[in-house]
Design an enzyme around this catalytic site. Sequence first.
Site, PDB file in Angstrom:
ATOM      1  CG  ASP A   1      -2.135   1.066   1.131  1.00  0.00           C
ATOM      2  OD1 ASP A   1      -2.352   1.183  -0.137  1.00  0.00           O
ATOM      3  OD2 ASP A   1      -2.609   1.207   2.298  1.00  0.00           O
TER       4      ASP A   1
ATOM      5  CG  HIS B   1      -4.271  10.435   2.370  1.00  0.00           C
ATOM      6  ND1 HIS B   1      -5.370  10.370   3.238  1.00  0.00           N
ATOM      7  CD2 HIS B   1      -3.613   9.692   2.739  1.00  0.00           C
ATOM      8  CE1 HIS B   1      -5.304   9.399   4.084  1.00  0.00           C
ATOM      9  NE2 HIS B   1      -4.016   8.764   3.640  1.00  0.00           N
TER      10      HIS B   1
ATOM     11  CD  GLU C   1      -6.226   4.744   4.282  1.00  0.00           C
ATOM     12  OE1 GLU C   1      -5.627   3.900   3.707  1.00  0.00           O
ATOM     13  OE2 GLU C   1      -5.748   5.638   5.232  1.00  0.00           O
TER      14      GLU C   1
ATOM     15  CD  GLU D   1      -5.467   2.758  -0.610  1.00  0.00           C
ATOM     16  OE1 GLU D   1      -4.534   2.050  -1.157  1.00  0.00           O
ATOM     17  OE2 GLU D   1      -5.319   2.953   0.814  1.00  0.00           O
TER      18      GLU D   1
ATOM     19  CG  ASP E   1      -6.218   0.056   3.181  1.00  0.00           C
ATOM     20  OD1 ASP E   1      -6.175  -0.943   4.014  1.00  0.00           O
ATOM     21  OD2 ASP E   1      -5.313   0.774   3.696  1.00  0.00           O
TER      22      ASP E   1
ATOM     23  NE  ARG F   1      -8.203   6.636   9.201  1.00  0.00           N
ATOM     24  CZ  ARG F   1      -7.329   6.469   7.938  1.00  0.00           C
ATOM     25  NH1 ARG F   1      -6.093   6.058   8.163  1.00  0.00           N
ATOM     26  NH2 ARG F   1      -7.952   6.506   6.890  1.00  0.00           N
TER      27      ARG F   1
ATOM     28  CD  GLN G   1      -3.434   4.325  10.606  1.00  0.00           C
ATOM     29  OE1 GLN G   1      -4.712   4.273  10.099  1.00  0.00           O
ATOM     30  NE2 GLN G   1      -2.467   4.596   9.600  1.00  0.00           N
TER      31      GLN G   1
ATOM     32  CE  LYS H   1      -3.931   2.038   7.042  1.00  0.00           C
ATOM     33  NZ  LYS H   1      -4.623   3.088   6.239  1.00  0.00           N
TER      34      LYS H   1
ATOM     35  CB  THR I   1      -7.873  -4.542   2.035  1.00  0.00           C
ATOM     36  OG1 THR I   1      -6.811  -4.394   3.138  1.00  0.00           O
ATOM     37  CG2 THR I   1      -7.606  -3.690   0.803  1.00  0.00           C
TER      38      THR I   1
ATOM     39  CD  GLU J   1      -7.446  12.487   3.866  1.00  0.00           C
ATOM     40  OE1 GLU J   1      -7.044  13.291   3.177  1.00  0.00           O
ATOM     41  OE2 GLU J   1      -7.715  11.193   3.570  1.00  0.00           O
TER      42      GLU J   1
END
Lengths: 399, 399
Positions: free
Chosen positions: B116, B123, B189, B191, B223, B227, B230, B243, B247, B347
Site C-alpha cells: 500500500d 491525503h 480509504e 484507493e 482499505d 484509526r 493505528q 489495517k 481490505t 479527513e
Amino acid sequence: MTWIDIAANSPFGPANLPLGIFRTGDEAPRVGAAIGDQLIDLAPLAAERLPDVAPAFTGQSLNAFLALGRPAWQATREWLLDLVGDEANRTAVEPHLIRLDAVTMLLPFEVADYVDFYASEHHASNVGRLFRPDAEPLLPNWKHLPVGYHGRAGTVVASGTDIVRPSGQRKAPADEAPTYGPSQRLDIEVELGYVVGTPSALGSRVSVDDFKDHVYGVVLVNDWSARDIQAWEYVPLGPFLGKSFATSISPWVVSLDALEAAEVPLGKQEPAVLPYLAGELTNLNITFEVRWNGQLVSSPPYQEMYWSPAQMLAHLSVNGASVRTGDLFASGTVSGAEKNQRGSFLELSWGGREPVTVNGEQRTFLEDGDEVTITGWAATPDGTRIGLGDVTGRILPAA
Amino acid sequence: MTWIDIAANSPFGPANLPLGIFRTGDEAPRVGAAIGDQLIDLAPLAAERLPDVAPAFTGQSLNAFLALGRPAWQATREWLLDLVGDEANRTAVEPHLIRLDAVTMLLPFEVADYVDFYASEHHASNVGRLFRPDAEPLLPNWKHLPVGYHGRAGTVVASGTDIVRPSGQRKAPADEAPTYGPSQRLDIEVELGYVVGTPSALGSRVSVDDFKDHVYGVVLVNDWSARDIQAWEYVPLGPFLGKSFATSISPWVVSLDALEAAEVPLGKQEPAVLPYLAGELTNLNITFEVRWNGQLVSSPPYQEMYWSPAQMLAHLSVNGASVRTGDLFASGTVSGAEKNQRGSFLELSWGGREPVTVNGEQRTFLEDGDEVTITGWAATPDGTRIGLGDVTGRILPAA
C-alpha cells in the site's frame, strides 16, 4: 534412542525429527525428516504405514502437511519416533535413508503472509538509541503490545540463496538530498520464525491458549536489512525496501512438539498486559550462534525475549485478521544483554562506530563476498539439544 | 461499437471489457468479461477460438491468465473487441451471455503480496496535520520516494464481504494506559489497486518504462482502517492491526490497455526525482464516488496523485525485490484539494471534529450497519467512460 547411527552431538537427534523439502538429481522434490546426517524419504514409507498423511509428503512444499492440523502432526510424530526408535523398522526404513550431503534442500513451505515482530527488549532499546538518539529508547506502546509489521512474503528464500546487495535511496542527516546507490550498511537480523499450519476464520481470534493448535513449528530466520535505506524510508509507514529484498530461512521446520522439552516460563511483563495477551505463557530456551565468514561473533539467547510467540499470534489476530497455512511470523531480532549476544551488526558495531574484528579484518557492516551462517539449538533439562540446523547466505555485489 | 444491447451510460461499454471471476448456481467459478449488464462466459468460447489462452479461463482466479503476460493479454483484448464489435459473432456469443444479476462475483485473483502506497499529497498532508499536529505535515522523504508498506494479503476480500468491526488496543493521548475494545474510529480509504501479471526475478529491477509489461490492470480498493488502533500502534514499524482486518477490492479488473485513452501526463514533481524514478510518466483521469449509506459524500480525483504507478513499481523493485503474479499494489488514499474530494472519513470529518451529515444523521466514523460503496470511472477525451464498477461493504458489530 535410535538404531540409526548418529553422532552424539548431532543437531538432528531421535527426539527432533524436523521436516523439510529435498531434491535428489532429477527427482521431484518431496518431504524428508532429518535424523543425524541423513534424512528419511517419507512418501514411500508413509504410503503403506500412514496412508492418511502420505499424500501430503509428495508435494513440493510442506503446506499440504501443515494444513492437516495438530492431530495429524502428532500422529506423524508418533510414527516417526517409532520408525527411528524401534529396530524392528530397520529393514523397512533403511532403503529410504538418504545422506544429507547427497540432497539439495529447498524452501520448506510456500509463505502466505510474513509478519515480523520486534519482541526483544534489548534489541528494541539498542535500535531506539541508535535511530532516535534524542528520545526514550522504547516507545510508549512497546510494553503494551508486541509491535510488528508485514514483510514481503515473495522474497523469503531458502538458506544458501545468494543475496544481491540491494540498491536504493539513503540520506545521512548531514546530506542535503538523498542519493541512490548500493546499500553501504547491509546487515543481518537473527530471528526465530513460527510457521502456521491451521488457518483461522476472518473475523475470529486465536487466543494465547490456542497457539499450538495453529502453529506447527519453527525455522531460523535471517532478516537481511539495509540500514541506510531503512533509516531514510521508515517514517511514517515503517520498514519497506530496507527489508524486502530478501529474508532467508532454514530448510528444516522443527515442530513445537519436539521443542516442548525446551519450554521455559516467560519472563515477567511489567506493566501487566491486557487480558487478551495474558495466560500461561512460555518461551523457548534456544541459543543462536552467528558466524561471520566462519568466525563466531555473537550468541543471542532466545529465552530473554520479552514477548511470547503465543502473544504474537493472539495480537496478530485480535482484530479478526485470519491466518492461513504457510503464514510465517518471526520474533524480530534476538539480542541479549551482553555485547556478544547482539543479533544484528548494527548493534554489534554500535551503528558502525565500533568495528568488529573478523578473521583479523575490521568489519562494521557486510562487504561483498561475506557469508553469514546462523545456527541454533534448544536446550532441554536432560542435556539433549534439539538442533534447528542453520541458515546461510553470501553477499553478491549490487547488480 | 457493439451489437450487444447496452445502456449508453453503462460502466462496461464495448471498449472496457474487464475480467472477473463469477459463479452461477453450483457450477465451478470461472472467468467472465463484463459487457453492459451481462458477462461473457469466456471458457467455452475461447476453447474453440483462442485455444492458447482458453485453459486460463477455467480457473477459480485470474492468476493463470495474468501469468500469461502482455502478448496474451493483448491478443485476448483483440479477440474480445472483435467478439462484441462484429455482429457476425452474435450466434456464437449469445449462448454465453449471462446477466450480471444472475451471478455471484468472487475475489478476482489470489493476492500474492499486497503493498500500500501513500501517493496523494493532499491525503499525506491531511493525515500529517491530524496525526502529528506539531510537525511539518509532509515528512522529509515524502517527495523523494513513493512511501509505502506491506499490508496483509490474506485479508484482501471480495466486494460485498461484510466487515466485522475490529477490536484492539487504543490509547488517547490523555489516557493513562491503553484499553481494549472495538474500534471507535472505523474508517475507509478510497484507493486504486494495480494488479501484477508478469513476475520479475529476484535481484533485478522493473524500470518505469517496463510498467505495462508487468501490470495487467486495476481494481478499486477500500482499505478499511481503524484509526484509534493505528494511531497507538504505528510507531516505529508502521500500520499493522489498524489495517490488517480487511481490505475490499472490486470484482472487475480493468486492463491498462482499456485505460490507455484515459492517460494524462503526471503533474510536476518538485524537487526532481532520482533517475530511477524518472521517465515519460503518466497518470489516469479517474474519478471516484463514495456513497455512505447511499448518499454521495465525496468525489476524489485520481489524476491529482503525486506519484505515478510506474514509479511505485520501479521503487518497490529497485532493491531487487521480485514481483509475482497476483501482487497487488495500491495507490494509498486518493484525496483532492477540496473537502468533498477527501478519500477517508478521517479527513472528511477532520479527525472526528466536523461531523458529516448522512441522510440527516450526523456521522464522523463508521457505525455498525453502515454501508460504504465506492465507484469509479476513467474519463477519455471523446467522452467515453471506462467504468471500474464498485466495491462495497457493510459494517457488522464487533465479534
